[in-house]
Design a protein around this motif. Structure first.
Motif, PDB file in Angstrom:
ATOM      1  N   GLY A 453     -20.377  28.166 -59.785  1.00 17.20           N
ATOM      2  CA  GLY A 453     -19.951  26.609 -60.234  1.00 17.20           C
ATOM      3  C   GLY A 453     -18.934  26.217 -61.132  1.00 17.20           C
ATOM      4  N   LEU A 454     -18.679  25.004 -61.471  1.00 14.52           N
ATOM      5  CA  LEU A 454     -17.708  24.631 -62.697  1.00 14.52           C
ATOM      6  C   LEU A 454     -18.623  24.842 -63.888  1.00 14.52           C
ATOM      7  N   TRP A 455     -18.120  25.480 -64.920  1.00 11.88           N
ATOM      8  CA  TRP A 455     -18.266  25.806 -65.945  1.00 11.88           C
ATOM      9  C   TRP A 455     -18.021  24.622 -66.907  1.00 11.88           C
ATOM     10  N   ASN A 456     -19.056  23.914 -67.493  1.00 11.32           N
ATOM     11  CA  ASN A 456     -18.612  23.059 -68.797  1.00 11.32           C
ATOM     12  C   ASN A 456     -19.150  23.036 -70.017  1.00 11.32           C
ATOM     13  N   MET A 457     -18.938  22.246 -71.009  1.00 12.94           N
ATOM     14  CA  MET A 457     -19.646  22.581 -72.218  1.00 12.94           C
ATOM     15  C   MET A 457     -20.997  21.451 -72.126  1.00 12.94           C
ATOM     16  N   GLU A 458     -21.366  20.987 -71.179  1.00 13.70           N
ATOM     17  CA  GLU A 458     -22.535  20.069 -71.173  1.00 13.70           C
ATOM     18  C   GLU A 458     -23.742  20.696 -70.651  1.00 13.70           C
ATOM     19  N   ASN A 459     -23.940  21.729 -69.846  1.00 12.51           N
ATOM     20  CA  ASN A 459     -24.840  22.371 -69.384  1.00 12.51           C
ATOM     21  C   ASN A 459     -24.927  23.867 -69.496  1.00 12.51           C
ATOM     22  N   ASP A 460     -25.868  24.429 -69.357  1.00  9.77           N
ATOM     23  CA  ASP A 460     -26.162  25.889 -69.524  1.00  9.77           C
ATOM     24  C   ASP A 460     -25.283  26.539 -68.322  1.00  9.77           C
ATOM     25  N   MET A 461     -24.784  27.629 -68.363  1.00  8.55           N
ATOM     26  CA  MET A 461     -24.090  28.180 -67.700  1.00  8.55           C
ATOM     27  C   MET A 461     -24.649  29.397 -66.990  1.00  8.55           C
ATOM     28  N   LEU A 462     -24.205  29.178 -65.404  1.00  8.58           N
ATOM     29  CA  LEU A 462     -25.192  30.255 -64.725  1.00  8.58           C
ATOM     30  C   LEU A 462     -24.335  31.300 -64.404  1.00  8.58           C
ATOM     31  N   ILE A 463     -24.645  32.718 -64.138  1.00  4.54           N
ATOM     32  CA  ILE A 463     -23.981  33.806 -63.769  1.00  4.54           C
ATOM     33  C   ILE A 463     -24.778  34.453 -62.665  1.00  4.54           C
ATOM     34  N   SER A 464     -23.993  34.969 -61.607  1.00  3.12           N
ATOM     35  CA  SER A 464     -24.842  35.709 -60.618  1.00  3.12           C
ATOM     36  C   SER A 464     -23.851  36.978 -60.546  1.00  3.12           C
ATOM     37  N   TYR A 465     -24.704  38.111 -60.404  1.00  5.67           N
ATOM     38  CA  TYR A 465     -24.317  39.338 -60.678  1.00  5.67           C
ATOM     39  C   TYR A 465     -24.960  40.231 -59.540  1.00  5.67           C
ATOM     40  N   SER A 466     -24.300  41.312 -58.866  1.00  5.76           N
ATOM     41  CA  SER A 466     -24.879  42.044 -58.025  1.00  5.76           C
ATOM     42  C   SER A 466     -24.724  43.730 -58.342  1.00  5.76           C
ATOM     43  N   LEU A 467     -25.602  44.495 -58.123  1.00  4.42           N
ATOM     44  CA  LEU A 467     -25.545  46.055 -58.579  1.00  4.42           C
ATOM     45  C   LEU A 467     -25.442  46.867 -57.183  1.00  4.42           C
ATOM     46  N   THR A 468     -24.633  47.714 -57.432  1.00  5.04           N
ATOM     47  CA  THR A 468     -24.756  48.848 -56.405  1.00  5.04           C
ATOM     48  C   THR A 468     -25.928  49.399 -56.385  1.00  5.04           C
ATOM     49  N   PRO A 469     -26.349  50.041 -55.322  1.00  4.14           N
ATOM     50  CA  PRO A 469     -27.770  50.694 -55.017  1.00  4.14           C
ATOM     51  C   PRO A 469     -27.906  51.884 -56.007  1.00  4.14           C
ATOM     52  N   ASP A 470     -26.679  52.403 -56.439  1.00  4.09           N
ATOM     53  CA  ASP A 470     -27.024  53.934 -57.144  1.00  4.09           C
ATOM     54  C   ASP A 470     -26.821  53.552 -58.910  1.00  4.09           C
ATOM     55  N   PHE A 471     -27.018  52.162 -59.323  1.00  8.04           N
ATOM     56  CA  PHE A 471     -26.834  51.836 -60.566  1.00  8.04           C
ATOM     57  C   PHE A 471     -28.219  51.598 -61.042  1.00  8.04           C
ATOM     58  N   LEU A 472     -28.554  52.031 -62.206  1.00  7.66           N
ATOM     59  CA  LEU A 472     -29.936  51.672 -62.704  1.00  7.66           C
ATOM     60  C   LEU A 472     -29.712  51.082 -63.931  1.00  7.66           C
ATOM     61  N   SER A 473     -30.182  49.708 -64.056  1.00  6.07           N
ATOM     62  CA  SER A 473     -30.018  48.765 -65.228  1.00  6.07           C
ATOM     63  C   SER A 473     -31.011  49.050 -66.196  1.00  6.07           C
ATOM     64  N   SER A 474     -30.790  48.408 -67.180  1.00  6.03           N
ATOM     65  CA  SER A 474     -31.748  48.721 -68.602  1.00  6.03           C
ATOM     66  C   SER A 474     -31.766  47.559 -69.149  1.00  6.03           C
ATOM     67  N   PRO A 475     -33.012  47.339 -69.922  1.00  4.54           N
ATOM     68  CA  PRO A 475     -33.499  45.990 -70.428  1.00  4.54           C
ATOM     69  C   PRO A 475     -32.505  45.868 -71.565  1.00  4.54           C
ATOM     70  N   TRP A 476     -31.657  46.882 -72.176  1.00 12.48           N
ATOM     71  CA  TRP A 476     -30.651  46.715 -73.046  1.00 12.48           C
ATOM     72  C   TRP A 476     -29.040  46.388 -72.718  1.00 12.48           C
ATOM     73  N   ASP A 477     -29.110  46.370 -71.320  1.00 12.21           N
ATOM     74  CA  ASP A 477     -27.835  46.000 -70.881  1.00 12.21           C
ATOM     75  C   ASP A 477     -27.613  44.613 -71.193  1.00 12.21           C
ATOM     76  N   TRP A 478     -26.310  44.088 -71.334  1.00  8.32           N
ATOM     77  CA  TRP A 478     -26.116  42.897 -71.921  1.00  8.32           C
ATOM     78  C   TRP A 478     -24.866  42.463 -71.366  1.00  8.32           C
ATOM     79  N   ILE A 479     -24.696  41.061 -70.998  1.00 10.48           N
ATOM     80  CA  ILE A 479     -23.441  40.474 -70.425  1.00 10.48           C
ATOM     81  C   ILE A 479     -22.387  39.615 -71.559  1.00 10.48           C
ATOM     82  N   GLY A 480     -21.566  39.930 -71.912  1.00 14.65           N
ATOM     83  CA  GLY A 480     -20.587  39.156 -72.963  1.00 14.65           C
ATOM     84  C   GLY A 480     -19.550  38.244 -72.445  1.00 14.65           C
ATOM     85  N   LEU A 481     -19.579  37.232 -73.079  1.00 16.49           N
ATOM     86  CA  LEU A 481     -18.360  36.069 -72.910  1.00 16.49           C
ATOM     87  C   LEU A 481     -17.415  36.337 -73.873  1.00 16.49           C
TER      88      LEU A 481
END
Length: 565
Positions: A453-481
């Motif tokens: 959507g349209l990111w603005n300073m009035e609402n929480d900002m939503l991020i969608s992300y998809s993983l390739t099948p061979d990638f193992l995510s970790s609880p210590w992974d993070w997304i930076g702005l």
């Protein structure tokens, strides 16, 4: 006995024994180079008939003078083109037992070569071309100058560099300086980041050992395809315990290919040539990665090796050397360059290529001048600062087995020059610019990030992300702005742990939200980067976008914990 008629010949024969141990992975030491029992176990690629020696300038004999080179190359380009067909499809690596002589493709009159076997014209698609600019400079404890535009090619129109590899030697390594650099960025790293980050270059990795510093920068769009595998320091001073001499290394995967980058500082003085070659062996030996799923360094697709190697010019007196430099007659000096002489007799060292030495010797100058040493010692000028590279040798073709389709991997040297404009040190910096043409083994990032959507300073900002099948995510992974123009991966504006703030996930598609309270209202553009804790690398990056200003800020729900790299 040194100086006996047969002594020099015997030393040349025995030196071939030591480097062979690098292929058999037998541990080495800093014992005399000629005494290693391992070198005889490896027979390096033979030189083509009638071509027993090569000067650092070009394979033809006699070497071209600068005037002849300019007449044959009116555009002034320095081209060295070396290629290999690459690993089999699927990214499987070729073991050292399959390695034999390599191939080369030559372009233009100024060439460096590998031992040639059946050169052929490649017909498969070129794929991607990356421009890599390499810098080596002994800065003699000096602070950064005010302007580095010439060194980094920033004064050229249509700058098209994708990556910078920067190696410094003899940085200020006093106790107070080291303590300060431990708590904060050292002045040179900060200076390079200040200059390069506005041009969208990010400091991907760095390693320091006392006065040695190695930096690797890449444009942000390449981050998902650069995986840092290891950084190492190899001290060779004081019997291998002191880091005033030695080498530092960054090992990485670049679009699926293994690349090693080594910055070194070898022992000085004319008489220490054998010791320099011992340290070269020691640094190379210590780059093996035991216990990790990383091939032997000699099986890496590309090795970039540079630094203050301290090789000198033998035999000629000071007056002759200076007159040759004054008259730009470098060809006479090439034949007595210790590195060139060593490459004639050493099969493994001969595999490391170098561009033509068409610039004046880079050592030793009076500081703050372009005058060679006028002190009482009057040291003889020499090409101490060098940039070498080595491509993995081509696997031997089996006449009974059809060749598998293989990606294209080609390196072209565009320039190899010194920069006389810089006078803060007794050395002049040297740079090389390469074009690396490859067919990527990894063509898509492991993570795809999309701001919803349209990111603005009035609402929480939503991020969608998809993983390739061979990638193992970790609880210590993070997304930076990040703001576009980030200096390094910790230079984030805000962040979110991927398992916190999670809204939904299914079929490889996940959603998390950013809270807006720590995000400044600005007209700058932003990026999202997904950092993998297990791979220690950025594995996904979004396209630049803007955050629209708003009238209010949401409550801060971010915790106090900071992501740790």
């Amino acid at each position: 006995m040194p100086g006996a008629p047969g002594g020099a010949w015997l030393r040349r024969v025995l030196t071939t024994q030591r480097r062979a141990c690098l292929m058999a992975r037998i541990p080495l030491s800093l014992s005399p180079r000629s005494l290693s029992p391992f070198r005889a176990r490896w027979r390096g690629p033979p030189l083509p008939p009638g071509r027993a020696t090569q000067s650092p300038s070009c394979p033809q004999a006699p070497p071209l003078t600068e005037a002849e080179a300019e007449s044959q190359n009116p555009e002034g380009k320095q081209l060295v083109r070396v290629s290999w067909p690459g690993p089999p499809a699927g990214g499987r690596r070729i073991g050292p037992g399959a390695a034999v002589a390599g191939t080369h493709e030559a372009a233009g009159p100024l060439l460096g070569t590998m031992a040639a076997v059946n050169p052929r014209k490649l017909t498969e698609p070129r794929g991607k071309t990356l421009s890599i600019h390499v810098v080596t400079w002994n800065v003699a404890s000096a602070a950064p100058p005010l302007d580095l535009s010439d060194l980094l090619q920033l004064n050229k129109e249509n700058l098209s560099v994708d990556m910078y590899v920067i190696g410094l030697q003899e940085m200020n390594c006093g106790i107070m300086s080291l303590l300060s650099d431990t708590a904060f960025e050292d002045p040179w790293s900060s200076f390079f980041m200040d200059v390069l980050s506005p041009l969208t270059f990010v400091k991907v990795s760095s390693v320091r050992m006392q006065g040695l510093l190695l930096l690797f920068f890449a444009k942000h769009q390449h981050l998902p395809f650069v995986q840092i595998l290891s950084t190492k320091s190899t001290p060779t001073g004081l019997f291998g315990y002191w880091g005033n001499k030695g080498g530092i290394n960054i090992c990485l995967k670049l679009y699926g290919y293994y690349v090693s980058i080594i910055n070194c500082h070898l022992p000085p003085h004319m008489a220490n040539n054998d010791q320099r070659l011992q340290h070269f062996d020691r640094i190379l030996e210590m780059q093996n990665f035991e216990g990790q799923n990383i091939p032997n360094i000699l099986d890496h697709d590309l090795i970039l090796w540079f630094g203050d190697m301290n090789f000198r010019i033998e035999d000629f007196g000071l007056h002759f050397v200076r007159e040759s430099i004054k008259n730009r007659c470098y060809s006479d000096l090439w034949e007595k360059d210790q590195l060139s002489i060593a490459k004639k007799h050493d099969p493994l060292l001969r595999e490391f290529q170098e561009g033509p030495l068409l610039f004046p010797p880079t050592y030793k100058f009076d500081k703050n001048s372009n005058n060679y040493d006028t002190s009482e010692k009057k040291r003889k000028p020499a090409w101490t600062d060098r940039i070498l590279w080595r491509l993995k040798r081509q696997p031997q073709a089996n006449p009974h087995t059809p060749r598998l389709p293989a990606p294209h991997f080609c390196l072209t040297l565009r320039s190899y020059v010194s920069h006389m404009v810089y006078c803060i040190s007794d050395h002049k910096p040297v740079t090389s610019t390469f074009d690396l043409e490859l067919k990527p083994l990894v063509s898509a990032p492991l993570i795809t990030l999309i701001p919803e959507g349209l990111w603005n300073m009035e609402n929480d900002m939503l991020i969608s992300y998809s993983l390739t099948p061979d990638f193992l995510s970790s609880p210590w992974d993070w997304i930076g702005l990040y703001k576009v123009g980030l200096r390094h991966i910790n230079d984030y504006v805000s962040y979110v742990w991927v398992r916190d703030n999670q809204v939904s996930f299914n079929d490889g598609l996940s959603q998390v939200y950013f809270n807006v309270s720590n995000i400044p209202e600005t007209e700058d553009q932003f990026l999202l980067c997904y950092y993998s804790n297990s791979l220690h690398s950025v594995v996904g990056i979004s396209k630049p976008f803007k955050i629209q200003p708003g009238s209010s800020l949401a409550e801060d729900l971010l915790g106090e914990a900071q992501p740790h790299i």
